[in-house]
Design a protein around this motif. Sequence first.
Motif, PDB file in Angstrom:
ATOM      1  N   LEU A  38       0.897  -1.166  -0.013  1.00  0.00           N
ATOM      2  CA  LEU A  38      -0.058  -0.019  -0.081  1.00  0.00           C
ATOM      3  C   LEU A  38       0.847   1.460   0.027  1.00  0.00           C
ATOM      4  O   LEU A  38       1.566   1.516   0.877  1.00  0.00           O
ATOM      5  CB  LEU A  38      -0.939   0.001   1.308  1.00  0.00           C
ATOM      6  N   TRP A  39       0.616   1.987  -0.965  1.00  0.00           N
ATOM      7  CA  TRP A  39       1.340   3.472  -1.197  1.00  0.00           C
ATOM      8  C   TRP A  39       2.983   2.889  -1.216  1.00  0.00           C
ATOM      9  O   TRP A  39       3.703   3.721  -0.699  1.00  0.00           O
ATOM     10  CB  TRP A  39       0.965   4.358  -0.241  1.00  0.00           C
ATOM     11  N   GLY A  40       3.537   1.923  -1.675  1.00  0.00           N
ATOM     12  CA  GLY A  40       4.886   1.407  -1.876  1.00  0.00           C
ATOM     13  C   GLY A  40       5.305   0.973  -0.465  1.00  0.00           C
ATOM     14  O   GLY A  40       6.560   0.875  -0.489  1.00  0.00           O
ATOM     15  N   ARG A  41       4.621   0.771   0.576  1.00  0.00           N
ATOM     16  CA  ARG A  41       5.076   0.575   1.959  1.00  0.00           C
ATOM     17  C   ARG A  41       4.996  -1.026   2.049  1.00  0.00           C
ATOM     18  O   ARG A  41       3.911  -1.545   1.782  1.00  0.00           O
ATOM     19  CB  ARG A  41       4.441   1.144   3.001  1.00  0.00           C
ATOM     20  N   PRO A  42       5.634  -1.798   2.748  1.00  0.00           N
ATOM     21  CA  PRO A  42       5.526  -3.117   3.193  1.00  0.00           C
ATOM     22  C   PRO A  42       3.984  -3.375   3.753  1.00  0.00           C
ATOM     23  O   PRO A  42       3.760  -2.542   4.788  1.00  0.00           O
ATOM     24  CB  PRO A  42       6.612  -3.189   4.332  1.00  0.00           C
ATOM     25  N   THR A  43       3.562  -4.320   3.255  1.00  0.00           N
ATOM     26  CA  THR A  43       1.991  -4.278   3.788  1.00  0.00           C
ATOM     27  C   THR A  43       1.784  -5.726   4.110  1.00  0.00           C
ATOM     28  O   THR A  43       1.873  -6.802   3.218  1.00  0.00           O
ATOM     29  CB  THR A  43       1.002  -3.858   2.689  1.00  0.00           C
ATOM     30  N   VAL A  44       1.191  -6.368   5.138  1.00  0.00           N
ATOM     31  CA  VAL A  44       0.413  -7.447   5.493  1.00  0.00           C
ATOM     32  C   VAL A  44      -0.795  -7.614   4.816  1.00  0.00           C
ATOM     33  O   VAL A  44      -1.574  -6.634   5.277  1.00  0.00           O
ATOM     34  CB  VAL A  44       0.444  -7.983   6.806  1.00  0.00           C
TER      35      VAL A  44
END
Length: 517
Positions: free
Chosen positions: A276-282
């Motif tokens: 999400l928005w280039g961030r690490p996401t579970v």
Amino acid sequence: MTRVFVSKDMASVALGADDVAEAFARAGCEVVRTGSYGLFAIEPLAEVETAEGRVAYGPIGPEDVAAVLDGSHPARIGAIADHPFFSNQQRFTFARCGVTDPLSLADYAAHGGWKGLEAAHALPPQAVVDAVKASGLRGRGGAGFPTGIKWQTVLDAAADEKFIICNADEGDSGTFADRMLMEGDPYCLIEGMAIAGHAVGASHGYIYIRSEYPFAIEAMRAAIRRAAGRIAPFTLEVRVGAGSYVCGEETALLESIEGLRGEVRAKPPLPAIEGLWGRPTVINNVLSLAAVPFILSEGAQAYANVGFGHSRGTIPVQIAGNVKYGGLHEIGFGVTLGELVHQIGGGTASGRPVRAVQVGGPLGAYFPPAMFHLPFDYEAFAAAGGLIGHAGITVFDDTADMARLARFAMEFCAAESCGKCTPCRIGSTRGVELIDRIVSKAPRAAGAAETLPQLRNARTAARTHEEEIELLRDLCETMKHGSLCALGGFAPYPVLSALDHFPEDFGGAETLTEAAE
């Protein structure tokens, strides 16, 4: 004042639960609205609190209230736990559904709520991830990827912000476990997401719910408001999907949350690295996240002790279609397909023989009774050419036309494709045309173009029935291995399984339209 418990689950309400609850209130009872236990054949269900415990009656209507209260009604079930549908269940995830008031924080805490979060907060993040790994928990919405491995990737990723996303876009036909959990025990999901946030270092989460679930949306929003102080500093919000099936695919879901068109992203990078928005996401399914509180409160080994092979813990199986006892049955992996259909589901509602069972939603494979020995296990189903997916099974009796059902899978894929990749976008359309040609006349002689105006050239017209079948198989392999996501990749499963197990349905002389009439 007599206390009576009546479900406010969407399915129960559709069957008349609101009218039953109002009738009990008019009779002077204290009515507690709960989630559903998951057996819809006994809804509307009412449980009367007595000195001996809760006594269930169902199905009942408003006119039955007096007989229920004096104990004379013939629909008396007794203790729900003693009912054959529930007596052998192993309810790890759905233990509170049907028992508690879904929005009561006191009820949730009194029935073991928040113990998992408290245990997690007493551990460093890596220890929480290790516990999830040790439990053997795998994704409950797709191919069964190990949950702990996904969490480890996000924990190890360096970023100023991380996110937890719950995929509640339950779009598969015959599945309803996500909805039942969100409506019947929303704090369980909230607790699981808060544990995930602590484990990977995420401070905010999103629950992506399909717009067709208004009860679940309302329940989750209310529960988030009430639990805000309990899960702080972790925060949550609900995002509502607009009805696109492909947004159940994790990268299309990310696009939707970001306000973009629901279209699949190419991978890599994986969402665990750039989500999400280039961030690490579970990104986990409802049932995966809702299993986490049990693992942290009762211990990873208690969860891992149940199951079969590499499939550990319990699986909430949703039984639907032409079946006598449709509903949700949570049990350890390893139960056979035949047991689910006959012993638990009671066989077909029509009383006719079972011809096929589709496992894994509209893009799952069809299994004939000869394969009912299969254990409910990720590896066993993969080896048999199928998938467990969201663990929905749909039963068909011997009147089902398997060629028509295979055609539906291709038609469904064509309608729901995001259009980004050629194998899914074009392959599904060509698949519908191929199946129409195959069933229109078999065997079909060369040079039959004048009888099939939809054929585009002499080469197509010259293909024999057997060549058309081979072409359909080749098309399925191209879609399976060439599509960007599981929509195009899984659409061949019902087609190939129908060809393999029910070849006779592809050799008839009638068109699909004529067969339908």
